[in-house]
Design a protein around this motif. Structure first.
Motif, PDB file in Angstrom:
ATOM      1  N   GLY A 272      49.931  34.688   1.160  1.00  0.00           N
ATOM      2  CA  GLY A 272      49.112  35.278   2.209  1.00  0.00           C
ATOM      3  C   GLY A 272      49.500  36.694   2.570  1.00  0.00           C
ATOM      4  N   VAL A 273      50.783  37.069   2.389  1.00  0.00           N
ATOM      5  CA  VAL A 273      51.241  38.394   2.818  1.00  0.00           C
ATOM      6  C   VAL A 273      51.498  39.345   1.653  1.00  0.00           C
ATOM      7  N   THR A 274      51.415  38.887   0.404  1.00  0.00           N
ATOM      8  CA  THR A 274      51.756  39.739  -0.724  1.00  0.00           C
ATOM      9  C   THR A 274      50.684  40.782  -1.004  1.00  0.00           C
ATOM     10  N   ASP A 275      51.104  41.897  -1.608  1.00  0.00           N
ATOM     11  CA  ASP A 275      50.164  42.933  -2.036  1.00  0.00           C
ATOM     12  C   ASP A 275      49.626  42.635  -3.435  1.00  0.00           C
ATOM     13  N   GLU A 276      50.423  41.939  -4.246  1.00  0.00           N
ATOM     14  CA  GLU A 276      50.004  41.587  -5.614  1.00  0.00           C
ATOM     15  C   GLU A 276      49.316  40.230  -5.573  1.00  0.00           C
ATOM     16  N   PHE A 277      48.165  40.194  -4.943  1.00  0.00           N
ATOM     17  CA  PHE A 277      47.531  38.920  -4.633  1.00  0.00           C
ATOM     18  C   PHE A 277      46.919  38.239  -5.850  1.00  0.00           C
ATOM     19  N   VAL A 278      46.131  38.971  -6.641  1.00  0.00           N
ATOM     20  CA  VAL A 278      45.340  38.338  -7.705  1.00  0.00           C
ATOM     21  C   VAL A 278      46.210  37.627  -8.737  1.00  0.00           C
ATOM     22  N   PRO A 279      47.213  38.294  -9.363  1.00  0.00           N
ATOM     23  CA  PRO A 279      48.022  37.567 -10.358  1.00  0.00           C
ATOM     24  C   PRO A 279      48.795  36.393  -9.745  1.00  0.00           C
ATOM     25  N   LEU A 280      49.281  36.585  -8.522  1.00  0.00           N
ATOM     26  CA  LEU A 280      50.026  35.504  -7.878  1.00  0.00           C
ATOM     27  C   LEU A 280      49.107  34.340  -7.530  1.00  0.00           C
ATOM     28  N   PHE A 281      47.889  34.639  -7.143  1.00  0.00           N
ATOM     29  CA  PHE A 281      46.921  33.587  -6.811  1.00  0.00           C
ATOM     30  C   PHE A 281      46.603  32.722  -8.041  1.00  0.00           C
ATOM     31  N   VAL A 282      46.409  33.351  -9.185  1.00  0.00           N
ATOM     32  CA  VAL A 282      46.102  32.604 -10.412  1.00  0.00           C
ATOM     33  C   VAL A 282      47.272  31.693 -10.788  1.00  0.00           C
ATOM     34  N   VAL A 283      48.482  32.241 -10.744  1.00  0.00           N
ATOM     35  CA  VAL A 283      49.660  31.468 -11.121  1.00  0.00           C
ATOM     36  C   VAL A 283      49.888  30.307 -10.156  1.00  0.00           C
ATOM     37  N   ILE A 284      49.761  30.560  -8.864  1.00  0.00           N
ATOM     38  CA  ILE A 284      50.000  29.512  -7.872  1.00  0.00           C
ATOM     39  C   ILE A 284      48.941  28.416  -7.966  1.00  0.00           C
ATOM     40  N   THR A 285      47.725  28.765  -8.324  1.00  0.00           N
ATOM     41  CA  THR A 285      46.681  27.747  -8.482  1.00  0.00           C
ATOM     42  C   THR A 285      47.066  26.749  -9.572  1.00  0.00           C
ATOM     43  N   PHE A 286      47.501  27.259 -10.730  1.00  0.00           N
ATOM     44  CA  PHE A 286      47.940  26.358 -11.803  1.00  0.00           C
ATOM     45  C   PHE A 286      49.220  25.621 -11.405  1.00  0.00           C
ATOM     46  N   HIS A 287      50.107  26.330 -10.743  1.00  0.00           N
ATOM     47  CA  HIS A 287      51.363  25.728 -10.300  1.00  0.00           C
ATOM     48  C   HIS A 287      51.105  24.526  -9.398  1.00  0.00           C
ATOM     49  N   GLN A 288      50.227  24.704  -8.407  1.00  0.00           N
ATOM     50  CA  GLN A 288      49.930  23.625  -7.476  1.00  0.00           C
ATOM     51  C   GLN A 288      49.207  22.459  -8.156  1.00  0.00           C
ATOM     52  N   MET A 289      48.368  22.768  -9.125  1.00  0.00           N
ATOM     53  CA  MET A 289      47.639  21.712  -9.817  1.00  0.00           C
ATOM     54  C   MET A 289      48.589  20.850 -10.650  1.00  0.00           C
ATOM     55  N   PHE A 290      49.509  21.484 -11.380  1.00  0.00           N
ATOM     56  CA  PHE A 290      50.473  20.725 -12.181  1.00  0.00           C
ATOM     57  C   PHE A 290      51.399  19.913 -11.283  1.00  0.00           C
ATOM     58  N   GLY A 397      58.598  23.405 -19.588  1.00  0.00           N
ATOM     59  CA  GLY A 397      58.405  24.688 -20.274  1.00  0.00           C
ATOM     60  C   GLY A 397      57.238  25.473 -19.697  1.00  0.00           C
ATOM     61  N   ILE A 398      56.129  24.794 -19.430  1.00  0.00           N
ATOM     62  CA  ILE A 398      54.953  25.480 -18.870  1.00  0.00           C
ATOM     63  C   ILE A 398      55.252  26.004 -17.477  1.00  0.00           C
ATOM     64  N   MET A 399      55.877  25.186 -16.637  1.00  0.00           N
ATOM     65  CA  MET A 399      56.185  25.621 -15.275  1.00  0.00           C
ATOM     66  C   MET A 399      57.223  26.740 -15.279  1.00  0.00           C
ATOM     67  N   ALA A 400      58.193  26.677 -16.183  1.00  0.00           N
ATOM     68  CA  ALA A 400      59.179  27.762 -16.278  1.00  0.00           C
ATOM     69  C   ALA A 400      58.521  29.053 -16.735  1.00  0.00           C
ATOM     70  N   SER A 401      57.538  28.939 -17.615  1.00  0.00           N
ATOM     71  CA  SER A 401      56.828  30.139 -18.084  1.00  0.00           C
ATOM     72  C   SER A 401      56.058  30.814 -16.948  1.00  0.00           C
ATOM     73  N   LEU A 402      55.505  30.010 -16.047  1.00  0.00           N
ATOM     74  CA  LEU A 402      54.790  30.591 -14.903  1.00  0.00           C
ATOM     75  C   LEU A 402      55.726  31.394 -13.998  1.00  0.00           C
ATOM     76  N   GLY A 403      57.021  31.122 -14.093  1.00  0.00           N
ATOM     77  CA  GLY A 403      57.991  31.873 -13.301  1.00  0.00           C
ATOM     78  C   GLY A 403      58.066  33.328 -13.706  1.00  0.00           C
ATOM     79  N   ARG A 404      57.494  33.664 -14.845  1.00  0.00           N
ATOM     80  CA  ARG A 404      57.455  35.070 -15.269  1.00  0.00           C
ATOM     81  C   ARG A 404      56.611  35.912 -14.297  1.00  0.00           C
ATOM     82  N   TRP A 405      55.622  35.270 -13.688  1.00  0.00           N
ATOM     83  CA  TRP A 405      54.711  35.998 -12.788  1.00  0.00           C
ATOM     84  C   TRP A 405      54.864  35.591 -11.333  1.00  0.00           C
ATOM     85  N   ALA A 406      55.408  34.444 -11.063  1.00  0.00           N
ATOM     86  CA  ALA A 406      55.554  34.001  -9.673  1.00  0.00           C
ATOM     87  C   ALA A 406      56.860  33.227  -9.491  1.00  0.00           C
TER      88      ALA A 406
END
Length: 406
Positions: A272-290, A397-406
């Motif tokens: 909610g407070v980040t400036d880099e919203f779009v890439p973080l939003f995409v990553v968190i969406t997949f993160h929360q779904m998994f 492995g997939i969740m660790a890879s998402l750590g590259r962006w979030a």
């Protein structure tokens, strides 16, 4: 803000949402929808008779989710905790001691002690309930079997009761009831009856049900002329090992729920407070779904009544946490500085504690109970074990890879 906060970036960039307001508000509903679908789908599929899915798919989601939880603890919680609590804005003891590791370790031991005490208390309560139940049965048996018109009426086990427990293994495809033994005419059982002091023996055909493995053993009882007495080592459905296993599963999932909700609150506020919203939003969406998929499979297999609402409530609580804190983050974005000393302390401590909770849950409750102390897995073919390990490593492995962006 304090002077300490002012010295560490009191000016907040991007305080005005501007054109991004609509996108941020829309993200609240997107994350809620994906999280809700991920966590409730396993529950719906498990409980609905029309939406049966293969057991192999449950196994994949379960082991995949275990890997997701462990990777979340290491990559998405413990590492950010080190970063936050190592911020240059923090001075004094914060720079002199690895607080992130210490808090994570404290959380591990805290959960261990809590679980130990909960098991002992729960086991004592269950044992007391079993004792009261057996006393009731003894009093009931003293009156002898139920009679109607001078005839004995044995009561076979209720199939509906067996099916009402979600943890009961599903029947084979195309079968609506457990297989029956050969027709009654093929065998008989001799029943001794005592009526008004006269003893007679009659031969009565009694059909038997082939119960699931372990059920038949728990229901065998010795009968004598004075009534029903339990054979040594048997009980009336209150087997200690099954009670302990159920308590272990429920407490483990409750701890997992607490850990992922705490983590979801943190990432929602961060988004909610980040400036880099779009890439973080995409990553968190997949993160929360998994993560939702992993939690949902555990909730779906809890040994609760089929009509219990506990899994539904737990699933909705998880799905609502990130959208709720995301909305809070959007509301305070103009005055909240995520780089301040206070924000670093709060987020660092919560991340560290959450990492300890999920580490204990992932390694002990998920990997330990599923792979090391599970009789079915120990006796399973090597191919099944390797498949389960592969699913677990894939999720991690997939969740660790998402750590590259979030």
């Amino acid at each position: 803000m304090s002077s300490e906060d002012v010295n560490c970036g009191a000016a907040v960039a991007g305080g005005d949402l501007g054109a991004g307001r609509g996108l941020r508000i829309g993200a609240v509903f997107v994350i809620f929808s994906t999280s809700l679908i991920g966590v409730l789908f396993p529950i719906i599929a498990r409980r609905s008779r029309r939406a049966r899915i293969p057991e192999s798919l449950y196994d994949f989601a379960k082991y995949f989710g275990s890997g997701v939880i462990i990777a979340t603890a290491f990559i998405h919680l413990l590492d950010p905790a080190f970063e936050a609590l190592g911020s240059p804005c923090l001075t004094g003891t914060w720079q002199e001691y690895p607080w992130a590791a210490a808090l994570s370790m404290a959380a591990v031991f805290g959960i261990f002690i809590f679980e130990l005490l909960a098991f002992r208390l729960g086991h004592a309560i269950a044992a007391g309930m079993a004792k009261e139940y057996d006393v009731h049965l003894s009093a009931h048996a003293a009156h002898g079997p139920e009679r109607e018109g001078g005839h004995l009426h044995p009561h076979p086990p209720s199939l509906e009761a067996e099916e009402s427990i979600v943890g009961t293994p599903p029947l084979a495809s195309g079968s609506s009831s457990p297989p029956l033994a050969p027709p009654p005419s093929s065998r008989s059982s001799s029943i001794s009856k005592t009526l008004d002091g006269e003893t007679s023996t009659s031969t009565t055909a009694v059909p038997e049900l082939v119960l699931p493995e372990g059920e038949g053993h728990a229901r065998k009882h010795n009968h004598d002329q004075h009534g029903h007495e339990r054979a040594e080592g048997h009980s009336h459905g209150h087997d200690d090992s099954s009670t302990f296993h159920s308590a272990t599963q429920i407490i483990g999932v409750a701890i997992l729920e607490f850990g992922v909700i705490l983590h979801s609150a943190i990432i929602g506020l961060t988004l909610g407070v980040t400036d880099e919203f779009v890439p973080l939003f995409v990553v968190i969406t997949f993160h929360q779904m998994f993560e939702a998929l992993g939690l949902g499979t555990r909730l779906a297999t809890l040994p609760l009544h089929r009509k219990s609402i506990i899994p539904w409530i737990a699933g909705i609580m998880y799905a609502s946490t990130t959208p709720l804190t995301l909305g809070i983050g959007i509301g305070v974005r103009g005055s909240y500085n995520p780089e301040s000393a206070t924000a670093s302390k709060v987020s660092g401590v919560l991340d560290a504690v959450s990492s300890g909770i999920l580490l204990y849950t992932g390694l002990v409750e998920l990997l330990g109970h599923e792979f090391l102390w599970n009789d079915g897995m120990r006796k399973a073919p090597l191919s099944k074990v390797l498949y389960a390990v592969f699913c677990c490593l894939t999720g991690a492995g997939i969740m660790a890879s998402l750590g590259r962006w979030a």
